[in-house]
Design a protein around this motif. Sequence first.
Motif, PDB file in Angstrom:
ATOM      1  N   LEU A  76       0.808  -1.222   0.000  1.00 42.38           N
ATOM      2  CA  LEU A  76       0.000   0.000   0.000  1.00 42.38           C
ATOM      3  C   LEU A  76       0.843   1.275   0.000  1.00 42.38           C
ATOM      4  O   LEU A  76       0.433   2.291  -0.572  1.00 42.38           O
ATOM      5  N   SER A  77       1.994   1.229   0.660  1.00 45.53           N
ATOM      6  CA  SER A  77       2.797   2.446   0.839  1.00 45.53           C
ATOM      7  C   SER A  77       3.102   3.166  -0.466  1.00 45.53           C
ATOM      8  O   SER A  77       2.888   4.378  -0.574  1.00 45.53           O
ATOM      9  N   PRO A  78       3.626   2.473  -1.487  1.00 44.10           N
ATOM     10  CA  PRO A  78       3.926   3.201  -2.733  1.00 44.10           C
ATOM     11  C   PRO A  78       2.681   3.718  -3.429  1.00 44.10           C
ATOM     12  O   PRO A  78       2.728   4.769  -4.084  1.00 44.10           O
ATOM     13  N   ILE A  79       1.561   3.002  -3.303  1.00 47.92           N
ATOM     14  CA  ILE A  79       0.317   3.469  -3.916  1.00 47.92           C
ATOM     15  C   ILE A  79      -0.136   4.765  -3.255  1.00 47.92           C
ATOM     16  O   ILE A  79      -0.427   5.769  -3.912  1.00 47.92           O
ATOM     17  N   LEU A  80      -0.170   4.756  -1.920  1.00 55.93           N
ATOM     18  CA  LEU A  80      -0.655   5.915  -1.183  1.00 55.93           C
ATOM     19  C   LEU A  80       0.305   7.091  -1.255  1.00 55.93           C
ATOM     20  O   LEU A  80      -0.119   8.242  -1.354  1.00 55.93           O
ATOM     21  N   SER A  81       1.611   6.796  -1.189  1.00 55.71           N
ATOM     22  CA  SER A  81       2.574   7.899  -1.265  1.00 55.71           C
ATOM     23  C   SER A  81       2.558   8.529  -2.645  1.00 55.71           C
ATOM     24  O   SER A  81       2.757   9.746  -2.783  1.00 55.71           O
ATOM     25  N   GLY A  82       2.302   7.714  -3.675  1.00 49.16           N
ATOM     26  CA  GLY A  82       2.201   8.259  -5.025  1.00 49.16           C
ATOM     27  C   GLY A  82       1.008   9.189  -5.153  1.00 49.16           C
ATOM     28  O   GLY A  82       1.096  10.266  -5.749  1.00 49.16           O
ATOM     29  N   SER A 380       9.262   6.542   0.940  1.00 52.59           N
ATOM     30  CA  SER A 380       8.416   5.402   0.638  1.00 52.59           C
ATOM     31  C   SER A 380       9.284   4.193   0.292  1.00 52.59           C
ATOM     32  O   SER A 380       9.018   3.071   0.731  1.00 52.59           O
ATOM     33  N   PHE A 381      10.338   4.436  -0.486  1.00 55.51           N
ATOM     34  CA  PHE A 381      11.274   3.364  -0.825  1.00 55.51           C
ATOM     35  C   PHE A 381      11.927   2.809   0.439  1.00 55.51           C
ATOM     36  O   PHE A 381      12.056   1.596   0.611  1.00 55.51           O
ATOM     37  N   TYR A 382      12.329   3.712   1.319  1.00 54.76           N
ATOM     38  CA  TYR A 382      12.936   3.340   2.607  1.00 54.76           C
ATOM     39  C   TYR A 382      11.977   2.478   3.425  1.00 54.76           C
ATOM     40  O   TYR A 382      12.349   1.424   3.964  1.00 54.76           O
ATOM     41  N   ASP A 383      10.723   2.913   3.495  1.00 56.20           N
ATOM     42  CA  ASP A 383       9.739   2.188   4.294  1.00 56.20           C
ATOM     43  C   ASP A 383       9.381   0.843   3.671  1.00 56.20           C
ATOM     44  O   ASP A 383       9.177  -0.138   4.389  1.00 56.20           O
TER      45      ASP A 383
END
Length: 433
Positions: A76-82, A380-383
Motif C-alpha cells: 500500500l505504501s507506494p500506492i498511497l505515497s504516489g 516510501s522506498f525506505y519504508d
Amino acid sequence: MSELKKGSKKLLNAWAFYDWANSVYTLTIASSIFPIFYSALFLTEIKKVTAFGYEFKSTALITFVTAFTFLVVAVLSPILSGIADYVGNKKNFMKFFCYVGSVGCIGLYWFSIEPDRIHLSLLFYFMGLIGYWGSLVFYNSYLPDIAFEEQQDSISAKGFSMGYFGSVLLLIINLVMVMSQETGEDKMQMMRYSFITVGIWWALFSQYTFYILPKGSSSGHKVTKSIIFNGFKELKGVWNQLKQNLRLKRYLYAFFVFSMAVQTIMLVAVYFGEEEIAWGSDEAKTTGLISSILVIQLVAILGAFLTSRASSKFGNIKTLIAVNFIWMALCFYAYFMKSPMEFYIAASLVGLVMGGIQSLARSTYSKFLPDTEDTTSYFSFYDVAEKIGIVIGMLIYGFIDQITGSMRNSILFLFVFFLLGIVLLFRIPKKDL
C-alpha cells in the motif's frame, strides 16, 4: 495559521510530538501488555489456536499475522505515497492511518481466541499495526521537509525520546491499573481497558502535530485511475537513481538486513520472555515482563542521545557498525538466558541500542538523499525496504518457531542478519558523515 518556515523550533517540535502520540502503540500493544494478555488467553501448556482452517502454535500465529500486515503496508505504501505526492496532501493520509490504528487499539478490548471471534480479533490487531506503520510512511517523509541537514540527527533522536517518555508514562498508568487487581480475571479486564487508553491517547495527542505540520504542496489535482500506481513508478525511478548513488544504494542494502533483525526482535521480545523465561508464577511473570519493557524504554532514551553523540564524533556508519555488533552479541546471549535476572540484563542492553539504531538509521538515510524535493518517494522506498525486511524476518522467525517448537532457535538465527548487516555497512563508500 500561516505555514511555519523550515527549521523553525515550533515546527520541529510539532513533528517530534507525533512520536509522543503514537509510541504508546509500540509499547503497550506491540511490546508489553498485549503480548502478556494474548499469552494469558491460553490456559494449557500446549498453546495452540485454530485460525484460517489451520492449527498454529500461538506465538507463530501472531508472528504470521504480523508478517502479513507488514506485507500489506509494503504494497500500500507506494500506492498511497504516489497519490499523496500527486495531490499534495500527505498529512491527510497520515491522519487516516492514525485513526485506523486508534480504532484498532480500542477494538482489542473485545479480543478473543474463541473460534467465532478469532478472525475479528485479529482484524483489530491488524488495524492497529497497519495504522501505526502506515502513518510512519508519511511522518518520516516530513523530516527533510521540516529540518535542515544539520538538525536531522538531533530532531530524529528527540522524536524517539519524546516517544519513550510518553509511552512510559501511559504504560506506568496501565501497570498500576493491572496490578491494582487481585484476581487474574480482573487483571485481564484492566489489560482490555489499557488498549482503549492507547487508542484515545494516540488520536488525542496527534492533533497538535496535525495542526502545525504543513499539508503539503497542493497541486489541485484529483485522484484518477491513471495515477493509482504512480507510486510504483516513483519507486522504480528511485531505484534507477540509486544506480548513480552508490553510497545510498549500499546503505539501503545494509539497512534492509539489520533492520529486518532489529524490528523482528522488538516485535517478539515479550512473547519470547513470556514463553522461554522461568518466572516462577503468573504474577511474577506479568510484573517482570512489564518492568523489563519499562527498563528498555528508559534506557533507550539514554541510548538515543549517546548514539547521536557517537555519530557526531565517529560518524554515522562507524556508529551503526558498533551498534550492530552489540545486537549480534545479544542474539547469542538470548539463546542461553533462562532466569528473570538474565532477561533484565538483556532488556537493559536492548534498550541501550534500540533507540539509537532506529533514530540513527532514519537520519542517516535522510542525509544520504540527493538534492530533491521528492522526499515522499524516497522515504516510501525506505519504508517499503523496511517492511519487506520485517516480512521476511517475521516469516523466518515464525517458521522456525512453528517447526522446532522453540523461540530460542528463532532468535539465534537473527545473529546471521546482524553479521551480514555489519559486512554490508563496511562496504559503504567512505565520506564525511
